[in-house]
Design a protein around this motif. Structure first.
Motif, PDB file in Angstrom:
ATOM      1  N   TYR A 189       0.817  -1.216   0.000  1.00  0.00           N
ATOM      2  CA  TYR A 189       0.000   0.000   0.000  1.00  0.00           C
ATOM      3  C   TYR A 189       0.851   1.267   0.000  1.00  0.00           C
ATOM      4  N   PHE A 190       1.982   1.243   0.670  1.00  0.00           N
ATOM      5  CA  PHE A 190       2.871   2.405   0.594  1.00  0.00           C
ATOM      6  C   PHE A 190       3.347   2.615  -0.844  1.00  0.00           C
ATOM      7  N   ALA A 191       3.681   1.524  -1.539  1.00  0.00           N
ATOM      8  CA  ALA A 191       4.104   1.625  -2.948  1.00  0.00           C
ATOM      9  C   ALA A 191       2.955   2.122  -3.823  1.00  0.00           C
ATOM     10  N   LYS A 192       1.753   1.657  -3.546  1.00  0.00           N
ATOM     11  CA  LYS A 192       0.573   2.073  -4.304  1.00  0.00           C
ATOM     12  C   LYS A 192       0.334   3.577  -4.130  1.00  0.00           C
ATOM     13  N   ILE A 193       0.454   4.055  -2.913  1.00  0.00           N
ATOM     14  CA  ILE A 193       0.289   5.488  -2.651  1.00  0.00           C
ATOM     15  C   ILE A 193       1.381   6.265  -3.387  1.00  0.00           C
ATOM     16  N   PHE A 194       2.615   5.784  -3.289  1.00  0.00           N
ATOM     17  CA  PHE A 194       3.734   6.428  -3.972  1.00  0.00           C
ATOM     18  C   PHE A 194       3.463   6.550  -5.467  1.00  0.00           C
ATOM     19  N   LEU A 195       2.960   5.502  -6.060  1.00  0.00           N
ATOM     20  CA  LEU A 195       2.720   5.447  -7.499  1.00  0.00           C
ATOM     21  C   LEU A 195       1.518   6.285  -7.930  1.00  0.00           C
ATOM     22  N   GLU A 196       0.433   6.227  -7.182  1.00  0.00           N
ATOM     23  CA  GLU A 196      -0.831   6.797  -7.633  1.00  0.00           C
ATOM     24  C   GLU A 196      -1.146   8.202  -7.119  1.00  0.00           C
ATOM     25  N   TYR A 197      -0.484   8.618  -6.053  1.00  0.00           N
ATOM     26  CA  TYR A 197      -0.868   9.899  -5.466  1.00  0.00           C
ATOM     27  C   TYR A 197       0.359  10.724  -5.107  1.00  0.00           C
ATOM     28  N   PRO A 198       0.837  11.541  -6.035  1.00  0.00           N
ATOM     29  CA  PRO A 198       2.089  12.285  -5.845  1.00  0.00           C
ATOM     30  C   PRO A 198       2.116  13.157  -4.584  1.00  0.00           C
ATOM     31  N   GLN A 210       6.035  10.836   1.751  1.00  0.00           N
ATOM     32  CA  GLN A 210       5.812  10.106   3.005  1.00  0.00           C
ATOM     33  C   GLN A 210       5.702   8.612   2.738  1.00  0.00           C
ATOM     34  N   ALA A 211       5.022   8.239   1.659  1.00  0.00           N
ATOM     35  CA  ALA A 211       4.887   6.821   1.326  1.00  0.00           C
ATOM     36  C   ALA A 211       6.251   6.198   1.036  1.00  0.00           C
ATOM     37  N   ALA A 212       7.109   6.936   0.356  1.00  0.00           N
ATOM     38  CA  ALA A 212       8.455   6.424   0.065  1.00  0.00           C
ATOM     39  C   ALA A 212       9.239   6.237   1.355  1.00  0.00           C
ATOM     40  N   PHE A 213       9.088   7.169   2.259  1.00  0.00           N
ATOM     41  CA  PHE A 213       9.787   7.063   3.537  1.00  0.00           C
ATOM     42  C   PHE A 213       9.287   5.855   4.341  1.00  0.00           C
ATOM     43  N   ASP A 214       7.967   5.605   4.274  1.00  0.00           N
ATOM     44  CA  ASP A 214       7.362   4.519   5.059  1.00  0.00           C
ATOM     45  C   ASP A 214       7.604   3.138   4.452  1.00  0.00           C
ATOM     46  N   PHE A 215       7.927   3.080   3.171  1.00  0.00           N
ATOM     47  CA  PHE A 215       8.177   1.798   2.508  1.00  0.00           C
ATOM     48  C   PHE A 215       9.477   1.215   3.049  1.00  0.00           C
ATOM     49  N   ARG A 216       9.381   0.181   3.873  1.00  0.00           N
ATOM     50  CA  ARG A 216      10.558  -0.432   4.493  1.00  0.00           C
ATOM     51  C   ARG A 216      10.357  -1.938   4.603  1.00  0.00           C
ATOM     52  N   PRO A 217      10.689  -2.701   3.583  1.00  0.00           N
ATOM     53  CA  PRO A 217      10.593  -4.147   3.724  1.00  0.00           C
ATOM     54  C   PRO A 217      11.411  -4.594   4.940  1.00  0.00           C
ATOM     55  N   PHE A 218      10.824  -5.463   5.731  1.00  0.00           N
ATOM     56  CA  PHE A 218      11.438  -5.894   6.989  1.00  0.00           C
ATOM     57  C   PHE A 218      12.626  -6.813   6.766  1.00  0.00           C
ATOM     58  N   ASP A 219      12.490  -7.725   5.792  1.00  0.00           N
ATOM     59  CA  ASP A 219      13.575  -8.661   5.480  1.00  0.00           C
ATOM     60  C   ASP A 219      13.377  -9.176   4.051  1.00  0.00           C
ATOM     61  N   GLN A 220      14.223 -10.098   3.626  1.00  0.00           N
ATOM     62  CA  GLN A 220      14.158 -10.619   2.250  1.00  0.00           C
ATOM     63  C   GLN A 220      12.824 -11.308   1.977  1.00  0.00           C
ATOM     64  N   SER A 221      12.313 -12.026   2.953  1.00  0.00           N
ATOM     65  CA  SER A 221      11.029 -12.711   2.794  1.00  0.00           C
ATOM     66  C   SER A 221       9.908 -11.694   2.538  1.00  0.00           C
ATOM     67  N   ASP A 222       9.918 -10.624   3.295  1.00  0.00           N
ATOM     68  CA  ASP A 222       8.932  -9.561   3.112  1.00  0.00           C
ATOM     69  C   ASP A 222       9.064  -8.952   1.720  1.00  0.00           C
ATOM     70  N   TRP A 223      10.286  -8.690   1.291  1.00  0.00           N
ATOM     71  CA  TRP A 223      10.530  -8.114  -0.029  1.00  0.00           C
ATOM     72  C   TRP A 223      10.002  -9.044  -1.116  1.00  0.00           C
ATOM     73  N   THR A 224      10.228 -10.323  -0.986  1.00  0.00           N
ATOM     74  CA  THR A 224       9.733 -11.302  -1.955  1.00  0.00           C
ATOM     75  C   THR A 224       8.208 -11.304  -1.988  1.00  0.00           C
ATOM     76  N   GLN A 225       7.590 -11.260  -0.822  1.00  0.00           N
ATOM     77  CA  GLN A 225       6.120 -11.253  -0.751  1.00  0.00           C
ATOM     78  C   GLN A 225       5.529  -9.993  -1.381  1.00  0.00           C
ATOM     79  N   VAL A 226       6.132  -8.839  -1.095  1.00  0.00           N
ATOM     80  CA  VAL A 226       5.579  -7.599  -1.626  1.00  0.00           C
ATOM     81  C   VAL A 226       5.699  -7.565  -3.154  1.00  0.00           C
TER      82      VAL A 226
END
Length: 188
Positions: free
Chosen positions: A133-142, A147-163
Motif C-alpha cells: 500500500y505504501f508503494a501504491k500510494i507512492f505510485l498513484e498519489y504524488p 511520506q509513502a516512500a519514507f514509510d516503505f521499508r521491507p522488513f527482510d528478504q522474505s517480506d521483499w519477496t512477498q511484496v
C-alpha cells in the motif's frame, strides 16, 4: 460551534458544522497523543481512552449518518486516524476494510486513509501488505509520495519477496523496485 449549528438552516451547512466539531475533538486527541514524540509509525503513545473512544464513536456515527459522501469519507478518515494513533491497529485495519474499501473513493482522503491503514498493517507486522500500500500510494498519489516512500521499508528478504508478488501491474512492480533500491538517508 453549537450556536452556529443552531443558526444554520441549510442542511449541508449544518452537516458541515457538525463535522467541524468532530474534527476539533479528533484533533485534540491526536495532538495529545503526538506531544513529545517522534513521527514514525511505530512510536506513537496511547491516548486517554475515554476521550479517544468518544471521538471514535462520534466519527463512526457521523460516517453512518452522513447524507453526503463528501462528509462520509472525512468522518471515516477521522475515525481511522484516532484508531491508528491510539494503537488500535486491529480496529483501524478492520474499519478500513469494512467501510473504506466498499466506498471505492478517490482523492486525497482516500489515500490518506490508505496510509493510516498501511501504517496499522505495518504495526501488526503485516509488512508485505503495508509496503504494497505504501508503494501504491507512492505510485498513484504524488501529494503523499514522499511520506509513502519514507514509510516503505521491507522488513527482510522474505517480506521483499512477498511484496513483489503482490504487484498487479508492471508499474506497481517498478515503483516497488525503485523504493526498495533507493538509499534511506536515516537508515544508511
Amino acid at each position: 460551534l453549537e450556536e452556529l449549528k443552531a443558526k444554520v438552516k441549510n442542511e449541508k451547512w449544518a452537516a458541515a458544522v457538525e463535522y467541524f466539531q468532530a474534527i476539533r475533538d479528533s484533533a485534540l486527541i491526536v495532538k495529545r497523543m503526538n506531544e513529545d514524540e517522534t513521527w514514525r509509525w511505530d512510536y506513537h503513545k496511547t491516548a486517554d481512552s475515554l476521550g479517544y473512544e468518544s471521538v471514535v464513536a462520534k466519527c463512526k456515527s457521523g460516517f453512518v449518518n452522513a447524507k453526503f459522501d463528501f462528509l462520509r469519507i472525512r468522518y471515516a478518515f477521522q475515525a481511522l486516524r484516532a484508531l491508528r494513533f491510539n494503537k488500535n491497529y486491529v480496529g483501524c485495519v478492520s474499519w478500513y476494510e469494512k467501510n473504506i474499501v466498499p466506498l471505492m473513493p478517490k482523492g486525497t482522503m482516500y489515500y490518506r486513509c490508505m496510509q493510516y491503514y498501511a501504517g496499522a498493517l505495518y504495526n501488526l507486522q503485516r509488512y508485505a501488505e503495508a509496503n504494497y500500500y505504501f508503494a501504491k500510494i507512492f505510485l498513484e498519489y504524488p501529494q503523499r509520495a514522499g511520506q509513502a516512500a519514507f514509510d516503505f521499508r521491507p522488513f527482510d528478504q522474505s517480506d521483499w519477496t512477498q511484496v513483489q508478488k503482490m504487484a498487479k501491474t508492471n508499474k506497481e512492480k517498478a515503483a516497488m523496485y525503485f523504493l526498495h533500491g533507493r538509499k534511506d538517508p536515516l537508515n544508511g
